[in-house]
Design an enzyme around this catalytic site. Structure first.
Site, PDB file in Angstrom:
ATOM      1  N   ASP A   1       2.441  -4.253   8.079  1.00  0.00           N
ATOM      2  CA  ASP A   1       1.769  -4.209   8.275  1.00  0.00           C
ATOM      3  C   ASP A   1       0.621  -4.991   8.235  1.00  0.00           C
ATOM      4  O   ASP A   1      -0.171  -5.188   6.748  1.00  0.00           O
ATOM      5  CB  ASP A   1       1.384  -2.962   6.628  1.00  0.00           C
TER       6      ASP A   1
ATOM      7  N   GLN B   1      -4.552  -4.925   6.893  1.00  0.00           N
ATOM      8  CA  GLN B   1      -6.140  -6.333   6.043  1.00  0.00           C
ATOM      9  C   GLN B   1      -5.580  -7.567   7.168  1.00  0.00           C
ATOM     10  O   GLN B   1      -7.045  -8.150   6.630  1.00  0.00           O
ATOM     11  CB  GLN B   1      -5.334  -5.994   4.413  1.00  0.00           C
TER      12      GLN B   1
ATOM     13  N   HIS C   1       0.885  -1.013   0.101  1.00  0.00           N
ATOM     14  CA  HIS C   1       0.002   0.051   0.408  1.00  0.00           C
ATOM     15  C   HIS C   1       1.340   1.355  -0.097  1.00  0.00           C
ATOM     16  O   HIS C   1       1.673   1.165   0.149  1.00  0.00           O
ATOM     17  CB  HIS C   1      -0.500   0.062   1.352  1.00  0.00           C
TER      18      HIS C   1
ATOM     19  N   CYS D   1      -4.787   2.594  -3.562  1.00  0.00           N
ATOM     20  CA  CYS D   1      -3.406   3.160  -3.041  1.00  0.00           C
ATOM     21  C   CYS D   1      -2.194   2.304  -3.384  1.00  0.00           C
ATOM     22  O   CYS D   1      -1.949   1.985  -2.494  1.00  0.00           O
ATOM     23  CB  CYS D   1      -4.043   3.347  -1.519  1.00  0.00           C
TER      24      CYS D   1
ATOM     25  N   LYS E   1     -10.523  -0.701  10.133  1.00  0.00           N
ATOM     26  CA  LYS E   1     -10.757  -1.836   9.863  1.00  0.00           C
ATOM     27  C   LYS E   1     -11.044  -3.024   9.901  1.00  0.00           C
ATOM     28  O   LYS E   1     -10.931  -4.374   9.607  1.00  0.00           O
ATOM     29  CB  LYS E   1      -9.774  -1.958   8.557  1.00  0.00           C
TER      30      LYS E   1
END
Ligand code: PMP
Length: 437
Positions: free
Chosen positions: A232, A235, A155, A396, A258
């Site tokens: 990261d 997600q 991302h 993104c 999220k």
């Protein structure tokens, strides 16, 4: 060295026999004793609204998730009965708000498998967490000739902060290439690692392909070169069991929104042994021990990294979201989402000209697709008329899309409250689009 994407160790807590079969005969959500999406849907008021005259079908969960009433009530309840600034003021409500804030920190630590709440820094979200590490860790640790390895799948928020700090420190951001099918090229990764590598910045699950790279193995390899690893988790957190200690991540970032929590609140985990490498990145209240014009001394982490008044109501919401989410059997939720995604993948395969990006490999509930001759923005507008929300654009992640020769694509992403009937509505609308002029 090649690591299969299915080798991710956190596939663990999902016994094979708990996975419902897919297909019309026993579509996901129908298996007795398994997780049912209705048990989550009943708590999420927005899912019961209509859009353009149709019941809403929210398939934009990778962008943000909808909020259960427990979260909405926690935020409203905080402002209605408990609002106070924290960590200062000798009154009851300041103590109550501080206890709530610190309970939120402990809950995040618990959820992520961190040994101590002191490893948890509250931030606005993943983007701020990555920028914090780039500034607070990178500014003092990076220099000319140093490498930051970033898979081409990432991302923008896990690329651009590294570019900014690399420019200042004269370090290099080195993309790790992808295989033709979109998985990270593990041989290339192993070849790029060297004694110059200071940091590897890596997503635990891709927001474009939904793929789940072998993060633990990639982290272990980076550590052999003395590099730090930032994961990261934006997600991953809503879909995969997360254990930062088992992953051995040095930094782990996620966004509350999220994960069924409000926007504007997220967390950065920093491994205990790495906390000392972080310097103040913003100055102000809360992060100091004492201030004088001659000499200012600082509070210990995590407060050192939390200048100013934090998003206290956001933490109340995040705590409620974690309580809500973890009240479900998460292995059953993961199995349900996997079955729902497989069902969607199969059903979308019936739409002429529709192609789903990425490999067959294990993935979270994200399906990015193109339709021959159709602009992704037009696909999204068509579905919107039927009350179905998907995302269209570059997600993104322009380098990831460029890998497929694309500037934009459509993306349907699912959450625990989505149903096979909603997938059917998506596919029916896509078939109608195909038949339209
Ligand atoms: N990383 C990934 C993989 C994401 O999907 C997102 C959000 N789309 C982000 C980072 C950025 O999250 P936020 O905008 O909440 O900071």
């Amino acid at each position: 060295m090649t690591i299969p994407e299915t080798a991710d160790p956190r596939a663990h807590s999902r016994p094979a026999d708990s996975r419902p079969e897919t297909g019309p005969a026993d579509a996901p959500g129908r298996t007795p004793d398994a997780f049912t999406p209705e048990s989550a849907r009943k708590d999420v008021p927005i899912l019961h609204r209509t859009v353009n005259g149709h019941p809403l079908v929210w398939l934009d969960n990778a962008a943000t998730t909808q909020k259960p009433r427990q979260v909405i009530e926690a935020v409203a309840g905080y402002y209605g009965t408990a609002n106070s600034n924290i960590h200062r003021g000798a009154h009851t409500m300041a103590r109550e708000a501080t206890d709530l804030y610190e309970a939120g920190r402990a809950a995040v630590a618990d959820f992520l498998g961190a040994a101590s709440p002191d490893s948890i820094v509250f931030v606005r979200g993943t983007t701020e967490a990555v920028n914090l590490v780039a500034q607070s860790w990178g500014r003092g640790r990076l220099g000319p000739g140093d490498d930051i390895l970033v898979p081409a799948l990432e991302h923008h928020s896990n690329i651009v902060p590294w570019q900014l700090i690399a420019k200042e420190t004269r370090a290099r951001v080195v993309p790790v290439p992808l295989l033709a099918d979109g998985r990270i090229d593990q041989d290339a990764y192993a070849g790029l690692l060297s004694s110059r590598t200071r940091l590897v910045a890596l997503g635990q699950a891709s927001n474009v392909l939904g793929t789940v790279p072998p993060v633990r193995e990639m982290t272990a390899l980076a550590h052999r070169y003395g590099a730090r690893v930032l994961v990261d988790g934006a997600q991953a957190v809503a879909h995969l069991p997360v254990d930062v200690t088992a992953l051995d991540a040095d930094f782990y970032a996620f966004s509350g929104h999220k994960l069924y929590a409000p926007t504007g609140i997220g967390a950065l985990y920093v491994k205990p042994g790495v906390l000392g490498e972080l310097r103040p990145w913003q100055g102000g209240g809360n992060m100091i021990d004492s201030v004088s014009f001659e000499r200012t001394t600082f509070a210990p982490a995590p407060h050192l990294l939390e200048a100013g008044t934090g998003h206290i109501a956001g933490v109340a919401g995040l705590l409620a979201a974690l309580n809500w989410f973890t009240s479900f059997d998460l292995a059953a939720v993961a199995a349900y989402e996997e079955a729902l995604t497989a069902y969607a993948r199969k059903a979308m395969g019936n739409v002429p000209g529709l192609e789903i990006l990425g490999p067959e490999a294990r993935r979270i509930a994200v399906l990015t697709f193109t339709m021959a001759g159709r602009d992704p923005a037009d696909i999204a507008s068509w579905l919107d008329r039927d009350g179905i929300a998907i995302r269209a654009g570059h997600h993104c992640a322009q380098p990831a899309l460029a890998h497929y020769g694309l500037a934009a694509a459509a993306r349907a992403s699912f959450a625990l409250y989505n149903t096979p009937e909603e997938v059917d509505r998506l596919v029916t609308s896509l078939l109608e689009l195909d038949r339209s002029a």
